[in-house]
Design an enzyme around this catalytic site. Structure first.
Site, PDB file in Angstrom:
ATOM      1  N   CYS A 273       0.864  -1.187   0.000  1.00 24.08           N
ATOM      2  CA  CYS A 273       0.000   0.000   0.000  1.00 24.08           C
ATOM      3  C   CYS A 273       0.893   1.227   0.000  1.00 24.08           C
ATOM      4  CB  CYS A 273      -0.893  -0.109   1.240  1.00 24.08           C
ATOM      5  SG  CYS A 273      -2.065   1.200   1.492  1.00 24.08           S
TER       6      CYS A 273
ATOM      7  N   CYS B 168       1.665   2.868   3.409  1.00 21.24           N
ATOM      8  CA  CYS B 168       1.638   3.235   4.828  1.00 21.24           C
ATOM      9  C   CYS B 168       2.906   3.999   5.209  1.00 21.24           C
ATOM     10  CB  CYS B 168       1.465   1.983   5.680  1.00 21.24           C
ATOM     11  SG  CYS B 168      -0.079   1.154   5.277  1.00 21.24           S
TER      12      CYS B 168
END
Lengths: 231, 206
Positions: free
Chosen positions: B110, B112
């Site tokens: 992702c 993060c």
């Protein structure tokens, strides 16, 4: 899910693209969709929706186009907006930018939102038992291929690492079945994998990856050999 | 900054821009969000929250051994001492780069990133190239950033796959002994706190 988003270890994407003095948002709409996302929480969050984007589209979309796509799909799914009313509004705004909503100003609400975003919160849940593993334990990552959201990337599946520390008890984030988020909490450990364990002969020298593993991702190598012998 | 043009002046609107305006309009009219709430949140992450926060943490750790100890033991609370906390910072762990060990951070699944100390991530951190390569060929990635490490330096890559967020405490460069905490804040870079570069010796100190 075994999606395009699970990129660790892939080849072919070329050098890392860098931009000097990059702005936080390149376009105004990026800041708007970013903020809209923070102000409209969805039960399962944005990530499961992003991961559902078909691979070719995922690679074509810019970062915030993925957010926009995921937000729209998520809000439609929970019934906050309707696909038809959104399409109609898009046509209206494309024809005339003044077809946007009349601004609604609510300073108290904005202040509360900002405070909430700046407030310390804890991910820790109450322990419901004793952690199964401890620092120094050798652990093996289960080979599972869940079709929904998971925090276990493919590149560690089936590999052996060493528990470094327990971060605490965190909510289990995986969806199983897709669309369903459980509330259960589990111990989450920092686990170290040697580069040679993950990448074999191609590993660079003297390299390790540290990744966080929910307890149910892990097995002890002993239990693996036990179950083998029972079969 | 407002997302609305009152003068009817138009530029070529892109598809995502139109879609975002349509979505915001529906949510405002349904009372789910307010316009100034969106203005304020976007503004906060553009102006108030960014690597200048993390730089204060690093400079304090470089000049205050007790603080450094707290920071490495329990990052979240030591960072909160300086007033930095909140979204994407529920648990922040800090690792120190030394002559023997070099740490760097990625999110392969992702994007993060520890917002309270570094703000929003740069595009390169979210790129397919960085996310795919950081775990399998970190030295090659580091080299692209101008960071060449001897083979006897251990490279540790932290993949941010849980709710724990990571920040790197870079090595304090030699030649900065006489600098104050305030001066040190100025030389700390975002990329060094992600762990892809070292902090350079400021030319004035050479």
């Amino acid at each position: 899910m075994n999606g395009i988003h699970d990129m660790g270890g892939m080849h072919g994407f070329g050098p890392v693209p860098r931009e000097e003095n990059e702005p936080v948002f390149h376009e105004e709409w990026e800041g708007r969709i970013y903020a809209i996302n923070l102000c409209t929480r969805m039960p399962a969050g944005l990530r499961p929706e992003i991961e559902e984007i078909p691979p070719a589209t995922y690679l074509r979309y810019s970062y915030y186009e993925k957010w926009l796509h995921a937000k729209v799909e998520g809000l439609i799914k929970i019934g906050l907006i309707d696909r038809g009313e959104l399409a109609l509004r898009e046509v209206a705004i494309a024809e005339s930018p003044s077809a946007v909503a009349k601004p609604v100003v609510d300073p108290e609400r904005a202040r509360e939102r900002i405070e909430r975003l700046k407030t310390l919160y804890l991910p820790d849940a109450e322990p419901t038992g004793e952690p199964r593993f401890h620092a120094g334990d050798e652990v093996c990552v289960r080979n599972i291929n869940p079709p929904g959201h998971t925090r276990m990337p493919r590149y560690v599946r089936g590999h052996t690492g060493t528990v470094q520390q327990l971060w605490g008890w965190h909510r289990f984030e995986d969806q199983d079945p897709p669309g369903v988020m459980t509330d259960q909490a589990e111990p989450v450990y920092s686990v170290r994998f040697e580069g040679s364990e993950l990448w074999g002969e191609q590993a660079e020298p003297n390299q390790a990856v540290y990744i966080d593993m929910w307890e149910s991702y892990l097995e002890s190598p002993d239990s693996l050999s036990n179950s083998d012998s029972e079969e | 900054m407002s997302g609305h043009h009152d003068d009817g002046h138009t530029h070529e609107q892109s598809v995502p821009e139109i879609r975002t305006k349509a979505l915001e309009s529906l949510l405002v009219e349904k009372g789910i969000i307010s316009t100034d709430e969106i203005d304020e949140v976007a503004r906060m992450y553009e102006q108030d929250i960014g690597p200048m926060n993390g730089a204060q943490v690093v400079a304090k750790a470089w000049t205050d051994p007790e603080y450094k100890k707290r920071l490495l033991e329990e990052g979240t609370s030591a960072i909160a001492e300086l007033g930095f906390a909140g979204a994407q910072g529920a648990k922040i762990a800090v690792f120190e780069n030394t002559p023997e060990v070099h740490n760097m951070v990625v999110c392969t699944l992702c994007s993060c990133y520890p917002w309270p100390v570094l703000g929003l991530p740069p595009t390169w951190y979210k790129s397919e190239a960085y996310r795919s390569r950081a775990v399998i060929e970190p030295r090659s990635v580091l080299k692209e950033f101008g960071t060449e490490l001897d083979d006897d330096v251990e490279v540790r890559v932290w993949d941010s796959n849980s709710e724990v967020r990571y920040m790197i405490l870079p090595e304090r460069p030699a030649g900065t002994e006489g600098m104050s905490e305030e001066e040190l804040v100025e030389i700390v870079t975002r990329d060094a706190m992600i762990g892809v570069t070292k902090v350079d010796v400021p030319t004035s100190a050479v």
